[in-house]
Design a protein around this motif. Structure first.
Motif, mmCIF file in Angstrom:
data_model
loop_
_atom_site.group_PDB
_atom_site.id
_atom_site.type_symbol
_atom_site.label_atom_id
_atom_site.label_comp_id
_atom_site.label_asym_id
_atom_site.label_seq_id
_atom_site.Cartn_x
_atom_site.Cartn_y
_atom_site.Cartn_z
ATOM 1 N N TYR A 33 -63.298 -14.368 3.390
ATOM 2 C CA TYR A 33 -63.535 -13.952 1.886
ATOM 3 C C TYR A 33 -63.182 -12.892 1.562
ATOM 4 O O TYR A 33 -62.506 -12.651 0.328
ATOM 5 C CB TYR A 33 -64.816 -14.564 1.558
ATOM 6 C CG TYR A 33 -64.688 -16.334 1.844
ATOM 7 C CD1 TYR A 33 -64.435 -16.860 0.850
ATOM 8 C CD2 TYR A 33 -65.174 -16.885 2.238
ATOM 9 C CE1 TYR A 33 -64.094 -17.631 0.158
ATOM 10 C CE2 TYR A 33 -65.316 -18.264 2.572
ATOM 11 C CZ TYR A 33 -64.992 -18.515 0.826
ATOM 12 O OH TYR A 33 -64.767 -20.529 1.269
ATOM 13 N N ASN A 41 -57.936 -13.764 -6.181
ATOM 14 C CA ASN A 41 -57.555 -13.413 -7.469
ATOM 15 C C ASN A 41 -56.135 -13.283 -7.661
ATOM 16 O O ASN A 41 -56.212 -13.640 -8.838
ATOM 17 C CB ASN A 41 -58.274 -11.878 -7.234
ATOM 18 C CG ASN A 41 -59.537 -12.071 -7.095
ATOM 19 O OD1 ASN A 41 -60.244 -13.030 -8.244
ATOM 20 N ND2 ASN A 41 -60.228 -11.532 -6.687
ATOM 21 N N PHE A 53 -62.980 -12.320 -9.059
ATOM 22 C CA PHE A 53 -64.185 -13.104 -8.380
ATOM 23 C C PHE A 53 -64.203 -12.261 -7.064
ATOM 24 O O PHE A 53 -62.606 -11.496 -6.428
ATOM 25 C CB PHE A 53 -64.044 -14.217 -8.055
ATOM 26 C CG PHE A 53 -63.722 -14.761 -9.615
ATOM 27 C CD1 PHE A 53 -65.444 -15.677 -9.943
ATOM 28 C CD2 PHE A 53 -62.672 -15.236 -10.200
ATOM 29 C CE1 PHE A 53 -64.992 -16.070 -10.841
ATOM 30 C CE2 PHE A 53 -62.761 -15.927 -11.566
ATOM 31 C CZ PHE A 53 -64.034 -16.682 -11.585
ATOM 32 N N GLU A 56 -68.414 -12.753 -2.517
ATOM 33 C CA GLU A 56 -69.380 -13.133 -2.331
ATOM 34 C C GLU A 56 -69.419 -14.349 -3.394
ATOM 35 O O GLU A 56 -69.865 -15.503 -3.269
ATOM 36 C CB GLU A 56 -70.643 -12.835 -2.451
ATOM 37 C CG GLU A 56 -70.731 -10.950 -1.527
ATOM 38 C CD GLU A 56 -69.596 -10.234 -1.943
ATOM 39 O OE1 GLU A 56 -69.208 -10.087 -3.317
ATOM 40 O OE2 GLU A 56 -69.765 -9.425 -1.012
ATOM 41 N N GLU A 57 -68.885 -13.913 -4.740
ATOM 42 C CA GLU A 57 -69.065 -15.399 -5.646
ATOM 43 C C GLU A 57 -67.496 -16.349 -4.827
ATOM 44 O O GLU A 57 -68.081 -17.341 -4.892
ATOM 45 C CB GLU A 57 -68.295 -14.812 -6.896
ATOM 46 C CG GLU A 57 -69.202 -14.140 -7.687
ATOM 47 C CD GLU A 57 -68.182 -13.434 -8.884
ATOM 48 O OE1 GLU A 57 -68.631 -13.499 -10.065
ATOM 49 O OE2 GLU A 57 -67.691 -12.095 -8.526
ATOM 50 N N LEU A 58 -66.423 -15.640 -4.781
ATOM 51 C CA LEU A 58 -65.642 -17.183 -4.063
ATOM 52 C C LEU A 58 -66.199 -18.083 -3.148
ATOM 53 O O LEU A 58 -65.669 -18.741 -2.669
ATOM 54 C CB LEU A 58 -64.301 -16.497 -3.762
ATOM 55 C CG LEU A 58 -63.806 -15.747 -4.521
ATOM 56 C CD1 LEU A 58 -62.525 -15.124 -4.164
ATOM 57 C CD2 LEU A 58 -63.202 -16.705 -5.217
ATOM 58 N N GLN A 59 -66.986 -17.273 -1.813
ATOM 59 C CA GLN A 59 -67.912 -17.808 -1.104
ATOM 60 C C GLN A 59 -68.825 -18.983 -1.441
ATOM 61 O O GLN A 59 -68.563 -20.239 -0.747
ATOM 62 C CB GLN A 59 -68.332 -17.128 -0.209
ATOM 63 C CG GLN A 59 -69.083 -18.071 0.884
ATOM 64 C CD GLN A 59 -69.368 -16.352 2.065
ATOM 65 O OE1 GLN A 59 -69.020 -15.314 2.248
ATOM 66 N NE2 GLN A 59 -70.178 -16.913 3.759
ATOM 67 N N ARG A 60 -69.650 -18.382 -2.761
ATOM 68 C CA ARG A 60 -69.949 -19.178 -2.539
ATOM 69 C C ARG A 60 -69.239 -20.824 -3.717
ATOM 70 O O ARG A 60 -70.236 -21.686 -3.359
ATOM 71 C CB ARG A 60 -70.982 -18.883 -3.865
ATOM 72 C CG ARG A 60 -72.282 -17.721 -3.816
ATOM 73 C CD ARG A 60 -73.081 -18.059 -4.533
ATOM 74 N NE ARG A 60 -73.251 -16.787 -5.416
ATOM 75 C CZ ARG A 60 -72.403 -15.859 -5.765
ATOM 76 N NH1 ARG A 60 -73.176 -14.702 -4.541
ATOM 77 N NH2 ARG A 60 -72.579 -15.187 -6.959
ATOM 78 N N MET A 61 -69.090 -20.440 -4.347
ATOM 79 C CA MET A 61 -67.867 -21.684 -5.312
ATOM 80 C C MET A 61 -66.937 -22.493 -3.741
ATOM 81 O O MET A 61 -67.307 -23.618 -4.409
ATOM 82 C CB MET A 61 -66.414 -21.206 -6.125
ATOM 83 C CG MET A 61 -67.687 -20.240 -6.619
ATOM 84 S SD MET A 61 -66.009 -18.970 -7.827
ATOM 85 C CE MET A 61 -64.957 -20.051 -8.903
#
Length: 246
Positions: A33, A41, A53, A56-61
């Protein structure tokens, strides 16, 4: 042994271990990620995203999905539909960037390699992943696991199917089982992510959730989510998986 059991796990006829790759065989998700974020992005900027983003945000999403599925999900969120050609271009760029980075950061891990080598005496090992075949091959090579997963026992939701897809779609597990000639009674899946577990369970395979590379602070929540996804048990490590399976 740290094992939480939720469903019966009958290994009487089991001959095959179907192993997820990213986050299960090696700690590739966070560095992937990190490497993917710039590509993602730039992709999002083209969709009209007003900010970048963090990895960490992309991973959660999108955790447990490949870039193709994640990109389609993100595009839908912005009210856009991508052509196959446009999507293929982004998929290729992201794959090349991430694979090159993973080659530099992943290393052999005795805590994975040892248990898997011993498990290979009891089970035939196969890799079942959402990631591209070339990325899987690179990761297996640099982590010293390639010899345990023959090329014809590696299955990619991106490359092995007539129509590329991603977990939680069960297609890659159904394809792997059909190709290997193993029924749900004859194989056990091992998955770290909820989307991966949903894929294996939907295909009918008894599934073990593994927390080997899940951060400690996230393990309680992940365990509960894996239980809700239908796994038979959750183990802390490959050493625990070995003891459970053998």
């Amino acid at each position: 042994m740290t094992v939480q059991r939720f469903l019966p796990l009958d290994l009487t006829a089991a001959t095959t271990l179907l192993c997820d790759a990213d986050g299960t065989l090696f700690p590739s998700e966070e560095p992937a990620y990190a490497a993917s974020a710039d590509v993602t992005n730039r992709f999002l900027a083209g969709l009209g995203a007003e900010r970048a983003f963090a990895p960490e945000e992309l991973q959660r999403m999108t955790n447990g999905k490949n870039f193709r599925a994640a990109a389609a999900q993100l595009a839908t969120g912005y009210g856009r539909q991508l052509t196959r050609a446009d999507l293929d271009g982004w998929v290729t760029e992201e794959k090349d960037v991430v694979t090159a980075h993973l080659r530099t950061v992943l290393r052999p891990d005795p805590a994975v390699q040892g248990p898997l080598e011993r498990l290979s005496d009891r089970f035939a090992l196969a890799a079942v992943t959402s990631s591209a075949s070339s990325r899987l091959a690179a990761c297996l090579e640099v982590t010293g696991l390639a010899a345990l997963f023959d090329a014809d026992r590696r299955f990619s939701a991106e490359d092995s199917l007539a129509k590329p897809t991603s977990k939680p779609d069960p297609a890659v597990y159904l394809h792997a089982g059909a190709t290997l000639g193993v029924s749900p009674a004859e194989a056990v899946a091992v998955e770290d992510s909820v989307n991966g577990a949903l894929s294996a369970v939907a295909a009918g395979y008894p599934t073990i959730g593994i927390l080997q590379f899940v951060p400690g602070a996230d393990r309680r929540e992940r365990t509960e989510a894996l239980r809700e996804a239908g796994v038979a048990a959750v183990v802390e490590s490959w050493a625990d998986a070995e003891r459970l399976l053998c």
